[in-house]
Write an enzyme that holds these catalytic residues in place. Structure first.
Site, PDB file in Angstrom:
ATOM      1  N   SER A   1       5.089  -9.873  12.234  1.00 42.85           N
ATOM      2  CA  SER A   1       6.080 -10.097  11.174  1.00 42.85           C
ATOM      3  C   SER A   1       5.347 -10.125   9.837  1.00 42.85           C
ATOM      4  CB  SER A   1       6.802 -11.424  11.399  1.00 42.85           C
ATOM      5  OG  SER A   1       5.895 -12.486  11.199  1.00 42.85           O
TER       6      SER A   1
ATOM      7  N   SER B   1       5.653   0.789  -3.851  1.00 42.07           N
ATOM      8  CA  SER B   1       4.519   0.173  -3.182  1.00 42.07           C
ATOM      9  C   SER B   1       3.208   0.847  -3.598  1.00 42.07           C
ATOM     10  CB  SER B   1       4.719   0.271  -1.666  1.00 42.07           C
ATOM     11  OG  SER B   1       3.691  -0.398  -0.986  1.00 42.07           O
TER      12      SER B   1
ATOM     13  N   THR C   1      -5.102   7.759   9.582  1.00 49.57           N
ATOM     14  CA  THR C   1      -5.257   8.803   8.567  1.00 49.57           C
ATOM     15  C   THR C   1      -4.042   8.845   7.648  1.00 49.57           C
ATOM     16  OG1 THR C   1      -5.748  11.137   8.164  1.00 49.57           O
ATOM     17  CG2 THR C   1      -4.218  10.694   9.946  1.00 49.57           C
ATOM     18  N   HIS C   2      -4.269   9.298   6.416  1.00 51.00           N
ATOM     19  CA  HIS C   2      -3.155   9.582   5.502  1.00 51.00           C
ATOM     20  C   HIS C   2      -3.042  11.093   5.258  1.00 51.00           C
ATOM     21  CE1 HIS C   2      -2.372   5.451   4.765  1.00 51.00           C
ATOM     22  NE2 HIS C   2      -3.357   5.224   3.941  1.00 51.00           N
TER      23      HIS C   2
ATOM     24  N   LYS D   1       1.062   3.685   2.116  1.00 51.94           N
ATOM     25  CA  LYS D   1       2.027   2.628   1.803  1.00 51.94           C
ATOM     26  C   LYS D   1       3.340   2.734   2.565  1.00 51.94           C
ATOM     27  CE  LYS D   1       0.324   0.107  -0.217  1.00 51.94           C
ATOM     28  NZ  LYS D   1      -0.801  -0.679   0.393  1.00 51.94           N
TER      29      LYS D   1
HETATM   30  P1  A3P Z   1       5.126  -3.387  -0.170  1.00 52.99           P
HETATM   31  O1  A3P Z   1       4.120  -3.019  -1.205  1.00 52.99           O
HETATM   32  O2  A3P Z   1       6.456  -2.757  -0.425  1.00 52.99           O
HETATM   33  O3  A3P Z   1       5.238  -4.844   0.057  1.00 52.99           O
HETATM   34  P2  A3P Z   1       0.327   0.453   4.208  1.00 52.99           P
HETATM   35  O4  A3P Z   1      -0.130  -0.447   5.281  1.00 52.99           O
HETATM   36  O5  A3P Z   1       0.742   1.809   4.665  1.00 52.99           O
HETATM   37  O6  A3P Z   1      -0.636   0.476   3.051  1.00 52.99           O
HETATM   38  O7  A3P Z   1       1.694  -0.153   3.652  1.00 52.99           O
HETATM   39  C1  A3P Z   1       1.727  -1.350   2.915  1.00 52.99           C
HETATM   40  C2  A3P Z   1       3.156  -1.757   2.764  1.00 52.99           C
HETATM   41  O8  A3P Z   1       3.648  -2.246   4.027  1.00 52.99           O
HETATM   42  C3  A3P Z   1       3.327  -2.908   1.769  1.00 52.99           C
HETATM   43  O9  A3P Z   1       4.631  -2.754   1.217  1.00 52.99           O
HETATM   44  C4  A3P Z   1       3.234  -4.099   2.700  1.00 52.99           C
HETATM   45  O10 A3P Z   1       3.753  -5.290   2.177  1.00 52.99           O
HETATM   46  C5  A3P Z   1       4.064  -3.589   3.872  1.00 52.99           C
HETATM   47  N1  A3P Z   1       3.830  -4.338   5.115  1.00 52.99           N
HETATM   48  C6  A3P Z   1       2.658  -4.676   5.682  1.00 52.99           C
HETATM   49  N2  A3P Z   1       2.842  -5.388   6.802  1.00 52.99           N
HETATM   50  C7  A3P Z   1       4.173  -5.504   6.959  1.00 52.99           C
HETATM   51  C8  A3P Z   1       5.010  -6.140   7.936  1.00 52.99           C
HETATM   52  N3  A3P Z   1       4.504  -6.803   8.964  1.00 52.99           N
HETATM   53  N4  A3P Z   1       6.351  -6.049   7.772  1.00 52.99           N
HETATM   54  C9  A3P Z   1       6.882  -5.381   6.733  1.00 52.99           C
HETATM   55  N5  A3P Z   1       6.155  -4.762   5.778  1.00 52.99           N
HETATM   56  C10 A3P Z   1       4.809  -4.821   5.888  1.00 52.99           C
END
Ligand code: A3P
Length: 307
Positions: free
Chosen positions: A240, A150, A119-120, A56
């Site tokens: 975006s 998140s 990877t996480h 996240k």
């Molecule tokens: P939120 O839950 O705060 O909205 P991951 O990809 O590591 O799982 O992270 C997901 C988080 O990144 C989510 O955060 C998601 O909305 C956000 N996210 C994904 N694409 C994005 C973008 N283009 N710009 C900003 N945040 C983004």
């Protein structure tokens, strides 16, 4: 349960939440623990690029950005497959009669070079072949408070993860590090240290929000790529939040359909810095800050929790 009742249940509700397991003291999905030897012995190739994050922290955003760069801003090429298929999620393994089978290692092994993998894993659990092959790694970190918020909402909507309990309970678990992929604190610190020894570009979600163009340019330089202004603007636009939220190849509406319920909380939720303020009480914030100070006393890493 009566059969007619069973039929009323959506597939979603019938998928049981998994129990977590552990590898070297790190909490991981049980399914990942069951294939751990295979993960650890994974053979990286020298031209592999690894995108590593705590869950996240902006993984998908970074993946889409990297793919847009690699495809020279060609949107159609970036829509060739879902993000989970374009960039194998190395350790992720899910095999449930009711859900789509996903085996990251298998996808990775079948993929021609050059591969980009996700990877996480905390740095100490990354398969050693990545270091032996001197692979490039892009690590993205996000401030603990927004990362926690998140992660909480992601657990609510993703039945492939353990039940988060209440917000309060999940916050406690996060602070003790007893959440999937382990302690956020150790994760960001471990990778921060590792960047001095390996080819790691360490990025921050907050910097990406503040000035995405500047951060894309950092990635370009790291990947030794060059694009013209027009392509750069195209990458900027298509990565975006607003565009990615509507992109089925990036927003996870076509991956893991039986375990993710976007009506509970969409994968593309808010994409903001500072949303933690809508979740933390004053008392929770005080407790979190005090604990944070102790856990982060031994690092030079500094995060911004607002812009
Ligand atoms: P939120 O839950 O705060 O909205 P991951 O990809 O590591 O799982 O992270 C997901 C988080 O990144 C989510 O955060 C998601 O909305 C956000 N996210 C994904 N694409 C994005 C973008 N283009 N710009 C900003 N945040 C983004």
């Amino acid at each position: 349960m009566a059969l007619d009742k069973m039929e009323d249940l959506s597939l979603q509700q019938m998928v049981p939440r998994p129990e977590p397991g552990e590898v070297e003291g790190i909490t991981l999905p049980k399914s990942v623990c069951s294939i751990w030897d295979q993960v650890w012995n994974f053979q990286a190739r020298p031209d592999d690029l690894l995108i590593a994050t705590y869950a996240k922290a902006g993984t998908t955003w970074t993946q889409e950005t990297v793919d847009m760069i690699q495809q020279n801003g060609d949107v159609e090429k970036c829509r060739r497959a879902t993000i989970g298929k374009r960039h194998p999620f190395l350790e992720w393994f899910i095999e449930d009669p009711l859900s789509t089978r996903y085996f990251g290692l298998e996808l990775a092994e079948a993929m021609p070079s050059p591969r980009t993998l996700k990877t996480h894993l905390p740095v100490q659990l990354v398969p050693p072949s990545f270091w032996k092959q001197n692979c490039k790694v892009i690590y993205v970190a996000r401030n603990a408070k927004d990362n926690l918020v998140s992660y909480y909402h992601f657990h609510r909507m993703n039945k492939g993860l353990p039940d988060p309990g209440t917000w309060e309970e999940f916050m406690e678990k996060f602070m003790t590090g007893k959440v999937l992929w382990g302690s956020w604190y150790d994760h960001v610190k471990g990778w921060w240290k590792a960047k001095d020894k390996h080819r790691i570009l360490y990025l921050f979600y907050e910097d990406m929000k503040e000035n995405p163009k500047r951060e894309i340019q950092k990635i370009l330089k790291f990947l030794e790529k060059d694009v013209n202004q027009e392509i750069l603007n195209k990458i900027l636009h298509n990565t975006s939040f607003e565009i990615m939220k509507e992109n089925p190849m990036a927003n996870y509406t076509r991956d893991f359909q039986t375990i993710m319920d976007h009506s509970i909380s969409p994968f593309m939720r808010k994409g903001a810095v500072g949303d933690w303020k809508n979740h933390f009480t004053v008392a929770q914030n005080k407790k979190f800050d005090e604990d944070y100070k102790k856990k982060m006393a031994d690092t030079s890493l500094v995060f911004r929790t607002e812009l």
